[in-house]
Design an enzyme around this catalytic site. Sequence first.
Site, short mmCIF file in Angstrom:
data_model
loop_
_atom_site.label_atom_id
_atom_site.label_comp_id
_atom_site.label_asym_id
_atom_site.label_seq_id
_atom_site.Cartn_x
_atom_site.Cartn_y
_atom_site.Cartn_z
N LEU A 1 0.86 -1.18 0.00
CA LEU A 1 0.00 0.00 0.00
C LEU A 1 0.89 1.24 0.00
CD1 LEU A 1 -2.80 -0.81 2.62
CD2 LEU A 1 -2.82 -1.19 0.17
N ASP A 2 0.39 2.32 -0.57
CA ASP A 2 1.12 3.58 -0.50
C ASP A 2 0.27 4.58 0.29
OD1 ASP A 2 -0.82 4.63 -2.24
OD2 ASP A 2 0.44 4.34 -4.00
N SER A 3 0.73 5.81 0.39
CA SER A 3 0.01 6.78 1.23
C SER A 3 -1.38 7.08 0.70
CB SER A 3 0.83 8.07 1.38
OG SER A 3 1.11 8.60 0.11
N ASP B 1 -3.28 4.90 -0.93
CA ASP B 1 -4.05 3.72 -0.53
C ASP B 1 -4.46 3.81 0.94
OD1 ASP B 1 -3.77 2.52 -3.05
OD2 ASP B 1 -1.94 1.47 -2.47
#
Length: 82
Positions: free
Chosen positions: A38-40, A42
Amino acid sequence: MQSREQILQALTRILVDEFEIDEADISPSASLYEELDLDSIDAIDLVIKLQQMTGKKIKPEEFKAVRTVDDVVSAIEGLVEE
């Protein structure tokens, strides 16, 4: 009142349905950022989905310390107990 197991199941459904993460990769100790990728952005989407699920407002600072699936479960558990 939801149990940790119910929260984990709901969170797993969100991760699988919304983020196309393989259910086999999701475990309480799985890192959201390293293992589940996941990224920020997400993470923000996840917070929105969790707000919809719990009906509670989640403050972003409450999620800053969250690193693993289990951390998310604990954070949601704290919210629904309020």
